[in-house]
Each structure stands twice: as structure tokens, then as C-alpha cells.
Design a protein around this motif. Structure first.
Motif, PDB file in Angstrom:
ATOM      1  N   PHE A 193     -18.340  -2.848   5.178  1.00 52.47           N
ATOM      2  CA  PHE A 193     -18.796  -1.666   4.180  1.00 52.47           C
ATOM      3  C   PHE A 193     -19.628  -0.607   4.974  1.00 52.47           C
ATOM      4  O   PHE A 193     -19.316   0.603   4.341  1.00 52.47           O
ATOM      5  CB  PHE A 193     -19.800  -2.054   2.931  1.00 52.47           C
ATOM      6  N   ALA A 194     -20.164  -0.704   5.754  1.00 54.97           N
ATOM      7  CA  ALA A 194     -20.683   0.140   6.762  1.00 54.97           C
ATOM      8  C   ALA A 194     -19.529   1.341   7.270  1.00 54.97           C
ATOM      9  O   ALA A 194     -19.703   2.356   7.502  1.00 54.97           O
ATOM     10  CB  ALA A 194     -21.592  -0.437   7.927  1.00 54.97           C
ATOM     11  N   GLY A 195     -18.362   0.705   7.542  1.00 53.20           N
ATOM     12  CA  GLY A 195     -17.460   1.486   7.917  1.00 53.20           C
ATOM     13  C   GLY A 195     -16.549   2.172   7.076  1.00 53.20           C
ATOM     14  O   GLY A 195     -15.543   2.937   7.478  1.00 53.20           O
ATOM     15  N   ARG A 196     -16.567   1.981   5.894  1.00 50.91           N
ATOM     16  CA  ARG A 196     -15.744   2.481   4.877  1.00 50.91           C
ATOM     17  C   ARG A 196     -16.583   3.535   4.026  1.00 50.91           C
ATOM     18  O   ARG A 196     -17.668   3.433   4.190  1.00 50.91           O
ATOM     19  CB  ARG A 196     -15.489   1.426   3.879  1.00 50.91           C
ATOM     20  N   ILE A 197     -15.662   4.282   3.373  1.00 45.38           N
ATOM     21  CA  ILE A 197     -16.304   5.505   2.814  1.00 45.38           C
ATOM     22  C   ILE A 197     -16.681   4.716   1.407  1.00 45.38           C
ATOM     23  O   ILE A 197     -16.000   4.508   0.584  1.00 45.38           O
ATOM     24  CB  ILE A 197     -15.420   6.555   2.475  1.00 45.38           C
ATOM     25  N   PRO A 198     -17.855   5.116   1.032  1.00 47.16           N
ATOM     26  CA  PRO A 198     -18.278   4.446  -0.404  1.00 47.16           C
ATOM     27  C   PRO A 198     -17.648   5.389  -1.595  1.00 47.16           C
ATOM     28  O   PRO A 198     -17.151   6.585  -1.322  1.00 47.16           O
ATOM     29  CB  PRO A 198     -19.886   4.909  -0.570  1.00 47.16           C
ATOM     30  N   GLY A 199     -17.095   4.422  -2.755  1.00 47.93           N
ATOM     31  CA  GLY A 199     -16.362   5.161  -3.671  1.00 47.93           C
ATOM     32  C   GLY A 199     -14.952   4.976  -3.300  1.00 47.93           C
ATOM     33  O   GLY A 199     -14.213   5.153  -4.089  1.00 47.93           O
ATOM     34  N   LEU A 200     -14.413   4.604  -2.435  1.00 48.82           N
ATOM     35  CA  LEU A 200     -13.112   4.374  -1.919  1.00 48.82           C
ATOM     36  C   LEU A 200     -12.927   2.986  -1.430  1.00 48.82           C
ATOM     37  O   LEU A 200     -12.001   2.711  -0.603  1.00 48.82           O
ATOM     38  CB  LEU A 200     -12.504   5.393  -0.887  1.00 48.82           C
ATOM     39  N   ASN A 201     -13.497   2.037  -1.827  1.00 47.56           N
ATOM     40  CA  ASN A 201     -13.202   0.724  -1.794  1.00 47.56           C
ATOM     41  C   ASN A 201     -12.874   0.129  -3.183  1.00 47.56           C
ATOM     42  O   ASN A 201     -13.527  -0.181  -4.010  1.00 47.56           O
ATOM     43  CB  ASN A 201     -14.512  -0.110  -1.098  1.00 47.56           C
ATOM     44  N   LEU A 202     -11.537  -0.364  -3.104  1.00 53.20           N
ATOM     45  CA  LEU A 202     -11.016  -0.597  -4.490  1.00 53.20           C
ATOM     46  C   LEU A 202     -10.639  -2.129  -4.446  1.00 53.20           C
ATOM     47  O   LEU A 202     -10.159  -2.580  -3.449  1.00 53.20           O
ATOM     48  CB  LEU A 202     -10.082   0.047  -4.982  1.00 53.20           C
TER      49      LEU A 202
ATOM     50  N   MET B 294     -15.021  -2.091  -5.461  1.00 52.17           N
ATOM     51  CA  MET B 294     -15.135  -3.319  -4.600  1.00 52.17           C
ATOM     52  C   MET B 294     -16.604  -3.435  -4.486  1.00 52.17           C
ATOM     53  O   MET B 294     -17.213  -2.409  -4.357  1.00 52.17           O
ATOM     54  CB  MET B 294     -14.590  -3.303  -3.219  1.00 52.17           C
ATOM     55  N   ILE B 295     -17.172  -4.663  -4.982  1.00 47.83           N
ATOM     56  CA  ILE B 295     -18.582  -4.856  -4.703  1.00 47.83           C
ATOM     57  C   ILE B 295     -18.864  -6.307  -3.810  1.00 47.83           C
ATOM     58  O   ILE B 295     -17.763  -6.949  -3.517  1.00 47.83           O
ATOM     59  CB  ILE B 295     -19.229  -5.025  -5.958  1.00 47.83           C
ATOM     60  N   PRO B 296     -20.164  -6.385  -3.304  1.00 46.10           N
ATOM     61  CA  PRO B 296     -20.305  -7.501  -2.478  1.00 46.10           C
ATOM     62  C   PRO B 296     -19.797  -8.703  -2.994  1.00 46.10           C
ATOM     63  O   PRO B 296     -19.220  -9.715  -2.224  1.00 46.10           O
ATOM     64  CB  PRO B 296     -21.656  -7.475  -2.188  1.00 46.10           C
ATOM     65  N   SER B 297     -19.833  -9.091  -4.313  1.00 43.77           N
ATOM     66  CA  SER B 297     -19.271 -10.459  -4.734  1.00 43.77           C
ATOM     67  C   SER B 297     -17.902 -10.737  -4.430  1.00 43.77           C
ATOM     68  O   SER B 297     -17.277 -11.710  -4.715  1.00 43.77           O
ATOM     69  CB  SER B 297     -19.768 -10.668  -6.209  1.00 43.77           C
ATOM     70  N   ASP B 298     -17.019  -9.442  -4.404  1.00 44.47           N
ATOM     71  CA  ASP B 298     -15.579  -9.405  -3.945  1.00 44.47           C
ATOM     72  C   ASP B 298     -15.416  -9.922  -2.518  1.00 44.47           C
ATOM     73  O   ASP B 298     -14.179 -10.151  -2.283  1.00 44.47           O
ATOM     74  CB  ASP B 298     -15.004  -8.349  -4.293  1.00 44.47           C
ATOM     75  N   TRP B 299     -16.362  -9.912  -1.758  1.00 41.93           N
ATOM     76  CA  TRP B 299     -16.063  -9.754  -0.175  1.00 41.93           C
ATOM     77  C   TRP B 299     -15.108 -11.238   0.031  1.00 41.93           C
ATOM     78  O   TRP B 299     -14.320 -11.163   0.997  1.00 41.93           O
ATOM     79  CB  TRP B 299     -17.409  -9.746   0.410  1.00 41.93           C
ATOM     80  N   ALA B 300     -15.625 -12.365  -0.359  1.00 42.14           N
ATOM     81  CA  ALA B 300     -14.941 -13.556  -0.075  1.00 42.14           C
ATOM     82  C   ALA B 300     -13.513 -13.496  -0.351  1.00 42.14           C
ATOM     83  O   ALA B 300     -12.594 -13.917   0.869  1.00 42.14           O
ATOM     84  CB  ALA B 300     -15.630 -14.819  -0.568  1.00 42.14           C
ATOM     85  N   ALA B 301     -13.027 -12.995  -1.406  1.00 40.28           N
ATOM     86  CA  ALA B 301     -11.656 -12.945  -1.780  1.00 40.28           C
ATOM     87  C   ALA B 301     -10.857 -11.735  -0.771  1.00 40.28           C
ATOM     88  O   ALA B 301      -9.830 -11.717  -0.294  1.00 40.28           O
ATOM     89  CB  ALA B 301     -11.344 -12.451  -3.019  1.00 40.28           C
ATOM     90  N   VAL B 302     -11.731 -10.639  -0.591  1.00 40.01           N
ATOM     91  CA  VAL B 302     -11.105  -9.612   0.021  1.00 40.01           C
ATOM     92  C   VAL B 302     -11.043  -9.961   1.224  1.00 40.01           C
ATOM     93  O   VAL B 302     -10.055  -9.805   2.141  1.00 40.01           O
ATOM     94  CB  VAL B 302     -12.038  -8.217   0.085  1.00 40.01           C
ATOM     95  N   GLU B 303     -11.998 -10.611   2.110  1.00 43.46           N
ATOM     96  CA  GLU B 303     -11.882 -11.245   3.240  1.00 43.46           C
ATOM     97  C   GLU B 303     -10.638 -12.336   3.640  1.00 43.46           C
ATOM     98  O   GLU B 303      -9.854 -12.045   4.606  1.00 43.46           O
ATOM     99  CB  GLU B 303     -13.270 -11.886   3.927  1.00 43.46           C
ATOM    100  N   ARG B 304     -10.240 -13.012   2.703  1.00 47.21           N
ATOM    101  CA  ARG B 304      -9.328 -13.869   2.771  1.00 47.21           C
ATOM    102  C   ARG B 304      -7.796 -13.198   2.659  1.00 47.21           C
ATOM    103  O   ARG B 304      -7.057 -13.314   3.491  1.00 47.21           O
ATOM    104  CB  ARG B 304      -9.263 -15.109   1.635  1.00 47.21           C
ATOM    105  N   ILE B 305      -7.892 -12.217   1.790  1.00 48.79           N
ATOM    106  CA  ILE B 305      -6.531 -11.455   1.931  1.00 48.79           C
ATOM    107  C   ILE B 305      -6.522 -10.647   3.256  1.00 48.79           C
ATOM    108  O   ILE B 305      -5.253 -10.516   3.870  1.00 48.79           O
ATOM    109  CB  ILE B 305      -6.679 -10.418   0.693  1.00 48.79           C
ATOM    110  N   TYR B 306      -7.607 -10.144   3.548  1.00 43.44           N
ATOM    111  CA  TYR B 306      -7.705  -9.430   4.943  1.00 43.44           C
ATOM    112  C   TYR B 306      -7.050 -10.481   6.153  1.00 43.44           C
ATOM    113  O   TYR B 306      -6.142 -10.055   7.095  1.00 43.44           O
ATOM    114  CB  TYR B 306      -8.761  -8.880   5.155  1.00 43.44           C
ATOM    115  N   ALA B 307      -7.795 -11.591   6.056  1.00 40.66           N
ATOM    116  CA  ALA B 307      -7.238 -12.532   6.982  1.00 40.66           C
ATOM    117  C   ALA B 307      -5.854 -13.001   7.010  1.00 40.66           C
ATOM    118  O   ALA B 307      -5.385 -13.186   8.330  1.00 40.66           O
ATOM    119  CB  ALA B 307      -8.453 -13.837   7.022  1.00 40.66           C
ATOM    120  N   ALA B 308      -5.270 -12.999   5.918  1.00 42.33           N
ATOM    121  CA  ALA B 308      -4.093 -13.388   5.816  1.00 42.33           C
ATOM    122  C   ALA B 308      -2.898 -12.434   6.355  1.00 42.33           C
ATOM    123  O   ALA B 308      -2.016 -12.623   7.100  1.00 42.33           O
ATOM    124  CB  ALA B 308      -3.561 -13.546   4.244  1.00 42.33           C
ATOM    125  N   GLY B 309      -3.459 -10.970   6.408  1.00 46.29           N
ATOM    126  CA  GLY B 309      -2.827  -9.816   6.730  1.00 46.29           C
ATOM    127  C   GLY B 309      -2.725  -9.918   8.262  1.00 46.29           C
ATOM    128  O   GLY B 309      -1.609  -9.807   8.893  1.00 46.29           O
TER     129      GLY B 309
END
Length: 158
Positions: free
Chosen positions: A35-44, A1-16
Motif C-alpha cells: 500500500f505504501a508503494g501504490r497510489i491511493p485511489g488506484l488500488n482496485l 482495495m482495502i486492507p481486509s482484501d490483502w490475503a486474497a490479493v496476496e494469493r493472486i499476486y503469488a500465483a502470478g
């Protein structure tokens, strides 16, 4: 997961969040807070052939105590339109593999008993149901607003 994925990640999260059976969280965080609250390398993320994000998984430390440094809590979310295609299983397997490589020994999560698709996914991915927490927190939004919710604690030892 990289910052450019955020819009889609956020939409999926919001649906949940909107569905009421994924999290006690009321709204999505900012990208920076996420991103500050997650472990780097474990965001997929899992993407379709055209690069569209179809799901994501991420992990946070379970505790700040050193004795628990190898224990993480995870989240996994799949785009509702892509549910049932094995994306969640792929994400959980990749998360476990990467966590093992990084030295973690246990992955856990709390799942609402009503979230039968998530419970079935975790069963299939090799997680064990190790506890039932009754009335653990009060729901403040959505279809379960005003109710106390139970959770099922699941764990996978790596």
C-alpha cells in the motif's frame, strides 16, 4: 482495495509470481509495503457475487520528476481460476476511468512477450504496444531462472 482484501490479493499476486511470466518480483511484499508503494485511489479489486476477490489492479508513479506526474505504471492480476471471464478488462477499464478522474494522462506497463493473455487483454483494453525492450533484466527465480528477459512496453493515453 482495502486492507481486509490483502490475503486474497496476496494469493493472486503469488500465483502470478509463481507462473514466471507476470513480474520480475521474487516474492510478494508485506501489506504495508504494498500500500505504501501504490497510489491511493488506484488500488482496485474485482469480486464475485459472494464477495471473494477475483482480481486486482494497482498503480505506481512512473517517476518522481514533476514533469511525469501524470504518468503511472499499472499491474493487473486475475485469480487463475477466474481467468478468461473478462475480469482483467473490467479492472483495466475501471483503473483508466479512475486515473483520468484523478488527473493522470498516461498509463503504462511492461509485459513479458511470453505472457500472451496479458498482451491480448491490454490490446482489447485499448493499450498500444509502443516498444520492445530486449534483455532488460535477469530472471532470478521460477521457470525462467538464469535467463535475460525481454518486455513489451504498452501504453494508454487517457
Amino acid at each position: 482495495m482495502i486492507p481486509s482484501d490483502w490475503a486474497a490479493v496476496e494469493r493472486i499476486y503469488a500465483a502470478g509470481i509463481e507462473g514466471g511470466n507476470a513480474t520480475f518480483t521474487i516474492s510478494t511484499p508485506s501489506m504495508e509495503d504494498f500500500f505504501a508503494g501504490r497510489i491511493p485511489g488506484l488500488n482496485l479489486v474485482a469480486t464475485s457475487a459472494d464477495g471473494a476477490v477475483q482480481g486486482w489492479a494497482a498503480a505506481t508513479p512512473t517517476s518522481t520528476r514533476e514533469v511525469y506526474q501524470g504518468v503511472i505504471e499499472h499491474s493487473v492480476y486475475v485469480n487463475p481460476g477466474a481467468a478468461g471471464r473478462g475480469i482483467g478488462l473490467i479492472l483495466l477499464q475501471a483503473l483508466a476511468e479512475r486515473a483520468r478522474e484523478l488527473g493522470y494522462w498516461s498509463i503504462q506497463s511492461s509485459i513479458f512477450p511470453e505472457n500472451s493473455p496479458s498482451l491480448a487483454l491490454h490490446d482489447k483494453a485499448g493499450f498500444r504496444r509502443i516498444g520492445h525492450r530486449e534483455r532488460i533484466a535477469h530472471m532470478d527465480y521460477g521457470p525462467h531462472a538464469g535467463t535475460w528477459r525481454d518486455t513489451i512496453l504498452v501504453e494508454q493515453r487517457l
